[in-house]
Design a protein around this motif. Sequence first.
Motif, short mmCIF file in Angstrom:
data_model
loop_
_atom_site.label_atom_id
_atom_site.label_comp_id
_atom_site.label_asym_id
_atom_site.label_seq_id
_atom_site.Cartn_x
_atom_site.Cartn_y
_atom_site.Cartn_z
N LYS A 108 -4.24 -4.28 -8.49
CA LYS A 108 -4.19 -2.89 -9.52
C LYS A 108 -2.86 -2.53 -10.33
O LYS A 108 -1.83 -2.51 -9.32
N THR A 109 -2.81 -2.11 -11.41
CA THR A 109 -1.70 -1.52 -11.78
C THR A 109 -1.93 0.21 -11.70
O THR A 109 -2.97 0.53 -12.21
N ILE A 110 -1.00 0.55 -11.31
CA ILE A 110 -1.08 2.12 -10.95
C ILE A 110 0.20 2.95 -11.61
O ILE A 110 1.37 2.48 -11.80
N ASP A 163 0.04 8.55 -10.97
CA ASP A 163 -1.16 8.30 -9.82
C ASP A 163 -0.75 7.76 -8.76
O ASP A 163 -1.76 7.70 -8.03
N LEU A 164 0.40 7.71 -8.46
CA LEU A 164 0.97 6.86 -7.16
C LEU A 164 0.62 7.71 -6.02
O LEU A 164 -0.05 7.10 -5.09
N GLU A 165 0.88 9.08 -6.07
CA GLU A 165 0.59 9.66 -4.92
C GLU A 165 -0.77 9.82 -4.51
O GLU A 165 -1.39 9.66 -3.27
N GLN A 166 -1.83 9.96 -5.45
CA GLN A 166 -3.49 9.82 -5.36
C GLN A 166 -3.67 8.65 -4.77
O GLN A 166 -4.57 8.59 -3.72
N ALA A 167 -3.25 7.58 -5.47
CA ALA A 167 -3.58 6.22 -4.80
C ALA A 167 -3.06 5.84 -3.37
O ALA A 167 -3.89 5.42 -2.46
N ILE A 168 -1.78 6.44 -2.96
CA ILE A 168 -1.71 6.30 -1.63
C ILE A 168 -2.38 7.15 -0.68
O ILE A 168 -2.73 6.75 0.35
N GLN A 169 -2.93 8.41 -1.10
CA GLN A 169 -3.61 8.99 -0.43
C GLN A 169 -5.31 8.45 0.06
O GLN A 169 -5.53 8.70 0.90
N GLN A 170 -5.59 7.83 -1.06
CA GLN A 170 -6.92 7.27 -0.86
C GLN A 170 -6.74 5.99 -0.15
O GLN A 170 -7.68 5.96 0.74
#
Length: 130
Positions: A3-5, A9-16
């Motif tokens: 996926k392209t992030i 939105d990187l912080e939220q993606a890492i947290q997920q």
Amino acid sequence: MGKTIKPADLEQAIQQELTTYHRSLLARVNAAGEEAVKALVKKTKATAPRKSGAFRRAITYKVDENPATGDKRFTWGAKAPQHRLTHLLVHGHAKTDGGRVAGDPFLENALNEVLPAYEQAVEEAVKDDQ
């Protein structure tokens, strides 16, 4: 491809991803813990002193779960009123007419058999990259 992030939105993606990994790991460790405590109960019931059988029948475990984290704690023990006997059986006690009754290492022996398999299961759960 992945996926392209967007950078925002990187912080939220890492947290997920970390939350998903944490839940998966916790489920595997909890399963290993439950399997180990069940094996410990079975082993101690089989090797506990057998004077009347009441203590053997009282051996059980309980599960304490933290609902906020999903973490489970498994505790071996004996139901009342036999729960008081555990310390005396394992460590021995004084006789009424003098002398001492030797302790029975049934619990330690069972732990020595169960713990290596539990530790191995936890190590495998941590190394597993599902």
